[in-house]
Design an enzyme around this catalytic site. Structure first.
Site, mmCIF file in Angstrom:
data_model
loop_
_atom_site.group_PDB
_atom_site.id
_atom_site.type_symbol
_atom_site.label_atom_id
_atom_site.label_comp_id
_atom_site.label_asym_id
_atom_site.label_seq_id
_atom_site.Cartn_x
_atom_site.Cartn_y
_atom_site.Cartn_z
ATOM 1 C CB ALA A 192 133.047 -6.272 -32.896
ATOM 2 C CB SER A 224 128.684 -5.367 -29.838
ATOM 3 O OG SER A 224 127.856 -5.205 -28.699
ATOM 4 C CG ASP A 225 133.477 -2.106 -26.391
ATOM 5 O OD1 ASP A 225 132.989 -2.279 -25.265
ATOM 6 O OD2 ASP A 225 134.568 -1.540 -26.571
ATOM 7 C CD1 TRP A 226 128.125 -3.189 -21.518
ATOM 8 C CD2 TRP A 226 129.309 -4.533 -22.826
ATOM 9 N NE1 TRP A 226 127.990 -4.484 -21.032
ATOM 10 C CE2 TRP A 226 128.699 -5.320 -21.821
ATOM 11 C CE3 TRP A 226 130.103 -5.170 -23.782
ATOM 12 C CZ2 TRP A 226 128.862 -6.700 -21.736
ATOM 13 C CZ3 TRP A 226 130.259 -6.548 -23.699
ATOM 14 C CH2 TRP A 226 129.647 -7.295 -22.697
#
Length: 833
Positions: A192, A224-226
Site C-alpha cells: 500500500a 505498508s510502504d516504509w
C-alpha cells in the site's frame, strides 16, 4: 508441517491477542518479527526491482544489476522477463532474502514522473503482462514478490500526502488493472502506497478490501510502504496486514492496546496474522514448512509443501552476466536509423566515442531501489572491447553533465590514513574521540555503522586534482554539518530536513556547497563532518567537481574527433538529480550543453549515432540531424557490452517503446504532477499515454510501441473472427512479411476501437501483442490473444463489468500511431451499462 487453514488456526490459537497484534509490525527496518512459540522466524525483505540490495547500503556488498524496469517493459518479451525474475530470485536466495519489494506497477501517467525508470509502462495491459511475468519468475524459485505501490502512486511530488482524485472508471480500468494481473499471477504481497485516493490514505483505504481481497480473492499479505502507516486504529481496522518498518511503527504496543480496549476488533487482527503465517509457511519460515514449487496450491491445504529449490550459483556467474547482457540488447530501442546502424566493425579504422555518459554510463536510477553492482560496463568499455584489435577508439569526454557535483570516487582520492584509494570513515563521540574507523570506496555513505556513543560521522579524503582551478566541494546530509579543506573551514551550519520522505532523508539528502582553488600536483585534505541527531538519518555524502570547462571547448573538441573518425557515437543522458525517487522532473530537456554536443558531432560526421541514457522520456531536438538514435535506458551492469552488441550488429535492437515520447513537453496531453491544496486530479480519466495523444490529435516524436530493427516488415493481413461473445477472449491473426535483407523479430501489436460507443472510450487502446521471427522474404503469422478484459468497461451505475454488444474494430500494426490493418468484430452479449 502442513499449511492448511486448520493448521494455521491451530497455531493462531497458541498466541494471546496481544502476541498476535505484536506480530504485525517490523522487528527492524527490513525484518518481520519472529515468534518462537510457533517456530516462526523473521522474514527478510529487500528493495528491487533492478537488483536485490539486501538489508544494508554498503558498496562492499554487491548485487547483480539488471536493466531498469522501463527497459524490461521495452523488451515486450515475457519469457525473458520471467527469466530475469528467476535471476533476481537467485540473488535473493544468496542474500537470505525472503521477500523482494518488486515489481512496481504504477504507470507512466506524466512524462515528468521522477521514478518512471522503476515502473514499466504508460499502459495498463503491457504493465500487467510484464509485471506478471516478473512475479512468476521470482516466485518460481521460492521468493515472494510484492506488487507496489497500490494504487495511483504515479508521481513523486508530495507523495507522502498527495490525495489523488480519480474517477471510478479510470481507477478500475487503468490504475488497478496491473495489480489485478499480478494477483492473478499469484503475487504473495501487495504494498500500500503513501498516497491517498479520493480522500483516504491507502494504508486505510477501502480499496484494500474491494477489489483487492474480496473481489479478486487476494489471499496474501498487504504490507505498508516504509513509514506509510501514520496512525493506529484506522489502518488496523482496514485490510492492511503488516506495518513496516519496525520496531517503532504506530502499530506494535499501540495496536495491542487498541485490541485490548476493543477499538480494533480481534477478528481484524486474526485475519492479518493468518495471512502472515500463510506467507511464512510458503517461504519455509514456519516450523518445518517449506514453500511449494511453482504452480502448487497457494494455501497448501491438505498436503505439506514441496521442498524449496537448492541454493543458486554465486552472483556474477557467466550465465547471469550473459542473461543480463542479452536483456540490454532486447530492451534497447532503435528510435531512428538513416542507414547508419549496424556499424560494420570490419570496415572501421577509427571510431569517436563522445560524452561524459559514454565513460560513466548511468546504469540505474536513483532512490531506494539502488544497488552496488560488482562491476559496470560503460558504453566506452563495450565499444573498446568490441573493436579491440580492429579499430582505434578515440574518447572525448565532452561537457560535464548539468547538475550537482558527483560523490567522491575512489579513483579521485585516497584514504589519508592508509594511502589507498577511497575515503576514511570515522565515527566520533561527543568529545571528538574516535570510536571506530574504516576505509570505504567512495564518498556516498548512506549507512555508516552506528556504535554506542556515536555522535559525529566524519569522512576525510586526500584529493588528487587533475584539473586546476575553482572546484566545487560539498557535503550532503541533515543536522549540523561542516566541510574543511586543509584545516580551513569552507562551510558550517545546521541544516534541518525539510521533509520526512525516507528517500530524501536516507538516500538522497541535499548537498551544501563551497568553492575552493586547487592545483594539479598539490594534494588537499578534505574533511566533512555531520552530527547525528534524531530525525535526520545518518546518510552522509561528500562530493567534488572540477571547474567546468569553457562551454564552447567540449563541442569543438568533440567535433574535431568526430570529423576524423569513420563513425561517431555520442552518449547523452540524465543525472541522478533529474530522474530519482522522491522528486518529479520539471523539464524533459537534457540541457543546452548536451544538446549542443550532439549537434556539433552530427554536423561533423553524418555517421553519428546518438545513444540516449535515460529511464524515461526526454526531449531530442536534434533527432533528425543524427544518423541514428538508440535508446539505452538505464541498462544495468552489462550495459556497455549489450549496447555494443547492438551497435555492431551482433544483436538486433529488440525494444519497442513502452511509453509515448513527446517532441516537447508542451505537446504532452498529461503533464501535471504537482498537487493543488493537497489534491492531484486525474482529469484526463481514461486517456493516459497514447490514448491521450490520440484524443488530442497531436503527433508525438515517437509513439507507444515504436521501435526499429535491422530489417523491414510489411503487415499484410489481419484475420478476425466474425463475432465473439462477451466475457470470452478473442484470438486474432496477423500475417507479416520480412521485406529486408536480414532475419529479425517483429512485435505485432493489436488495438481496439468502438465507434459509436454508448460510453466514453479512447480513440483506440492497446489490447495485445505477439512477437514473430522470420528470415528475409519469409512470412510469419502472429497469433494474438485479446483478453476479454480489453473489451469490457466498468459500469459505475451498476458497479460491475459490462461488455457492449455491436460492432467493434480490431486494428493491427507496429505502434499506436501505425496501424495499417483494420477489421470488424461483432460482439454478442449484454448491452452497455
Amino acid at each position: 508441517m502442513g499449511t492448511s487453514d486448520e493448521e494455521i488456526d491451530r497455531l493462531l490459537g497458541k498466541l494471546t491477542p496481544r502476541a498476535r497484534a505484536l506480530l504485525l509490525d517490523g522487528a527492524t527496518t527490513w525484518r518481520t518479527r519472529a515468534e518462537p512459540a510457533l517456530g516462526l522466524r523473521e522474514l527478510v525483505m529487500s528493495d528491487g526491482p533492478a537488483g536485490v540490495r539486501g538489508e544494508a547500503w554498503d558498496e562492499r556488498i554487491t548485487s547483480v544489476l539488471l536493466p531498469s524496469a522501463s527497459a524490461l517493459a521495452a523488451t515486450w518479451d515475457e519469457d525473458l522477463v520471467e527469466s530475469l525474475g528467476g535471476l533476481l530470485a537467485a540473488e535473493a536466495r544468496r542474500k537470505g532474502v525472503d521477500v523482494l519489494l518488486a515489481p512496481t506497477l504504477n504507470l507512466h501517467r506524466s512524462p515528468l514522473g521522477g521514478r518512471h525508470f522503476e515502473c514499466f509502462s504508460e499502459d495498463p495491459e503491457l504493465t500487467g503482462r510484464i509485471g506478471a511475468a516478473l512475479v512468476r519468475g521470482v516466485q518460481a524459485h521460492g521468493v515472494a514478490a510484492t506488487a507496489k505501490h497500490y494504487v495511483a502512486n504515479d508521481s513523486e511530488t508530495d507523495r507522502l500526502t498527495v490525495d489523488v482524485r480519480v474517477g471510478e472508471r479510470a481507477l478500475r480500468e487503468v490504475y488497478l488493472a496491473p495489480f489485478e494481473a499480478a494477483v492473478a499471477a499469484g503475487v504473495r504481497l501487495v504494498m500500500a502506497g503513501y498516497n491517498a485516493v479520493d480522500g483516504t490514505t491507502m494504508t486505510a483505504s477501502p480499496l484494500l478490501s474491494d477489489p483487492l481481497k474480496d473481489e479478486w480473492g487476494f489471499d496474501g499479505v498487504v504490507v505498508s510502504d516504509w513509514g506509510a502507516v501514520r496512525s493506529t486504529e484506522d489502518t488496523a481496522r482496514s485490510r492492511l496486514d503488516l506495518a513496516m518498518p519496525g520496531p517503532d511503527s504506530p502499530w506494535g504496543e499501540a495496536l495491542a492496546r487498541a485490541v485490548a480496549d476493543g477499538t480494533v476488533p480481534e477478528d481484524a487482527v486474526d485475519d492479518k496474522v493468518r495471512r502472515l503465517l500463510r506467507l511464512a509457511a510458503w517461504l519455509g519460515a514456519l516450523g518445518e514448512g517449506e514453500p511449494p514449487a511453482s504452480g502448487a496450491d497457494r494455501t497448501g491445504a491438505g498436503a505439506p509443501p514441496a521442498p524449496r529449490p537448492p541454493a543458486p550459483p554465486p552472483a556474477g556467474a557467466p550465465r547471469d552476466r550473459a542473461l543480463a547482457r542479452r536483456a540490454v540488447a532486447a530492451g534497447s530501442v532503435l528510435l531512428a536509423n538513416r542507414g547508419v546502424l549496424p556499424l560494420d566493425s570490419g570496415g572501421l579504422r577509427t571510431v569517436a566515442v563522445i560524452g561524459a555518459h559514454a565513460a560513466r554510463t548511468r546504469t540505474q536510477g536513483g532512490g531506494s531501489a539502488g544497488v552496488f553492482p560488482p562491476h559496470e560496463v560503460s558504453v566506452l568499455d563495450g565499444v573498446r572491447a568490441a573493436l579491440r584489435g580492429r579499430a582505434r577508439v578515440v574518447h572525448v569526454p565532452g561537457p560535464r553533465p548539468d547538475g550537482p557535483a558527483p560523490p567522491l570516487d575512489h579513483d579521485a582520492c585516497t584514504d589519508p590514513r592508509s594511502g589507498l584509494p577511497g575515503v576514511l570513515l570515522r565515527m566520533l563521540d561527543a568529545d571528538g574521540r574516535e570510536l571506530y574507523a574504516e576505509r570505504r570506496r567512495g564518498g556516498r555513505l548512506l549507512e555508516p555503522r552506528l556504535v554506542p556513543g556515536a555522535h559525529t560521522v566524519e569522512i576525510s579524503a586526500r584529493l588528487r586534482p587533475r584539473t586546476a582551478g575553482r572546484w566545487t566541494l560539498g557535503v550532503a546530509g541533515f543536522g549540523r554539518m561542516s566541510l574543511a579543506l586543509d584545516g580551513r573551514t569552507l562551510l558550517a551550519g545546521d541544516f534541518p530536513p525539510p521533509t520526512d520522505d525516507p528517500a530524501v532523508v536516507h538516500v538522497n539528502p541535499p548537498a551544501q556547497y563551497a568553492g575552493a582553488d586547487l592545483a594539479v600536483g598539490q594534494d588537499a585534505l578534505l574533511v566533512a563532518r555531520r552530527e547525528l541527531a534524531p530525525g535526520t538519518g545518518r546518510a552522509t555524502v561528500v562530493s567534488a567537481a572540477p571547474p567546468a570547462p569553457d562551454a564552447a571547448a567540449p563541442p569543438a573538441e568533440a567535433a574535431r574527433a568526430a570529423a576524423g573518425a569513420d563513425a561517431a557515437i555520442v552518449v547523452v543522458g540524465t543525472t541522478e538529480h533529474g530522474e530519482c525517487e522522491g522528486y518529479d522532473r520539471t523539464a524533459l530537456t537534457l540541457g543546452a550543453t548536451q544538446d549542443a554536443l550532439v549537434r556539433a558531432v552530427a554536423a561533423a560526421n553524418p555517421r553519428t549515432v546518438a545513444v540516449v541514457n535515460s529511464g524515461g522520456p526526454v526531449e531530442l531536438p536534434w533527432r533528425d540531424a543524427v544518423g541514428a538514435v538508440l535508446l539505452a535506458w538505464f541498462p544495468g551492469q552489462e550495459g556497455g557490452d549489450g549496447l555494443a552488441d547492438v551497435l555492431f550488429g551482433r544483436a538486433e535492437p529488440g525494444g519497442r517503446l513502452p511509453t509515448t515520447w513527446p517532441a516537447a513537453l508542451a505537446d504532452a496531453p498529461v503533464t501535471r504532477t504537482r498537487p493543488a491544496d493537497g489534491r492531484l486530479p486525474y482529469d484526463e480519466g481514461l486517456h493516459v499515454g497514447h490514448r491521450g495523444w490520440l484524443r488530442h490529435a497531436r503527433p508525438p516524436a515517437y509513439w507507444f510501441g515504436h521501435g526499429l530493427g535491422y530489417t523491414t516488415w510489411a503487415h499484410e493481413e489481419l484475420t478476425v473472427p466474425p463475432r465473439a461473445r462477451a466475457g470470452e477472449d478473442v484470438t486474432v491473426r496477423v500475417r507479416v512479411r520480412n521485406t529486408g535483407a536480414r532475419a529479425g523479430r517483429e512485435v505485432v501489436q493489436v488495438y481496439l476501437a468502438r465507434p459509436g460507443s454508448a460510453v466514453e472510450r479512447p480513440v483506440r487502446w492497446f489490447a495485445g501483442y505477439a512477437a514473430v521471427h522470420a528470415r528475409p522474404g519469409e512470412t510469419a503469422t502472429a497469433t494474438v490473444r485479446v483478453p476479454a478484459r480489453a473489451l469490457r468497461h466498468w459500469c459505475v451505475r451498476e458497479r460491475a463489468w459490462r461488455t457492449e454488444a455491436g460492432r467493434w474494430q480490431v486494428l493491427a500494426g507496429r505502434s499506436a500511431g501505425e496501424v495499417p490493418l483494420v477489421a470488424d468484430l461483432e460482439m454478442v452479449g449484454p448491452g452497455s451499462g
